[in-house]
Every structure is written in structure tokens, then in C-alpha cells.
Motif scaffolding. Sequence first.
Motif: not given
Length: 227
Positions: A111-112, A133-152
Motif C-alpha cells: 500500500q505504501a 495487495r489484495d492477493e497477499v491479504d487473501e493468502l495471509a488470512n485464508t487457507e487457499v487451495e494449492s493450485r490457486h496458491a501456486i498461481g498467486s
Amino acid sequence: GEPPAELAMEVATALLYLDASIEDGDFDHPDGAARIQRLAQRIDAVRQARDPGTLDLWMEELYRRVSDRQTIGSVVQELRAALSEVEKNIDQYFRNPAQRELLIPVPAQLQAMRGVLSVLGLEQASLAVLRMRDEVDELANTEVESRHAIGSFERLADNLGALSFLIDMVSVQPQTAKSLFRYDASTGMLKANMHRAERHSGFSAFDALRTEQPALVERVQNIVQQA
């Protein structure tokens, strides 16, 4: 010995004018010949201990440009430092996805960066950083499916590579940097409008993932699933 301060000032002004002409590629400026002659007259005047007169407005602009360039240099240094911190935190998280707390400071860091990019008028980069920022926030606050995490991770790595290239370009040609990058909202990617060699992202673990055997991809997916 050193030249008198007045002479040094006039020579510096002449060199600044030449530097600005080279930077702009503006050798056919209609006032070019007159300005060079004026600069030479001022140098001759101070050499003869005469008052060269006040600086013309275009001469003052030369020093303002140098000041702006130094300001840009400081901003670029701050952006590079912030980018390095973001890469380090995400790389450490990727090494151990169970430690999601490693990502907690990253959205604020991004954000800075976004604020600085907006001030510089780099709107396309600012949009990309908002998505990151939004993508990292999602990774930090939810358990995401592995394929989605790799794509992120891949998207983040590529975008940080593009941001690094953009920041390097801002340090050389701030105006050009505004027109050479575009953000694709459909893919979430920031791209340079030119072909360039691939840059390692700074995610050492992720760069290895993308270059080693597919079996490693499966191992990382298992790690993410377990986390």
C-alpha cells in the motif's frame, strides 16, 4: 588550485545546459545558439572579474531539473528498499506456507508503494500493486487451495519482476516509464510494452520451482495443502 566560485558556477551552468540538451535530444532548439552564446559571455565575464548579471529563467530551470532528478533518486531508493522487503517476506512464506504471519506486513508495504507510484503518476503500476495487495491479504488470512496458491505466487513473482524493471526505468526516464507499462485487469499482470530478458523474481525458492523438474511442483503443492 580550485577555480573561483563564480567561475565554477558559470561552468556548471554551461555543463548542465549541455547535459539537458543531450538528455532531451533537443539540438535544434530555436534559442540554442543564443543560449550557448549567452553562457559563453557569462563565463568570459567572470573570468574578467565582471558581473555576469542575473541568471535567466531558463538557467534557473536547469538547476530545478537537477533538484527534481535528485528527488526522484531518493524516491527510487525508497521504492527499491520496499520492493526488497516485499520479496523477502513472500519468499520466506513460500519456504514455509504454514507461517502465514510472515505475510502480515506485506499488504501495508504494498500500500505504501502504491501511494508513491500514484504520486509519480504511474497509474498502471499502482493498479497492479493494488491487486497484489489484495492477493497477499487473501493468502495471509485464508487457507487457499494449492493450485490457486501456486498461481498467486507466479503472478506475484512476475509482477514484482515488472515493478523492479519499472523502478529502474523511473530512475533514468520518469516520463518514459509512464507509457511503457500496462496493467491487464483480466490477468492481474503488469507488463512492459517491450521484449526483455527474464529477471529472477527475488523469490529464490519460487525461481527454483519454475526451472526444476515437475516433481518439485507436486512437492510444493503437497506442502501448501498440508499447510
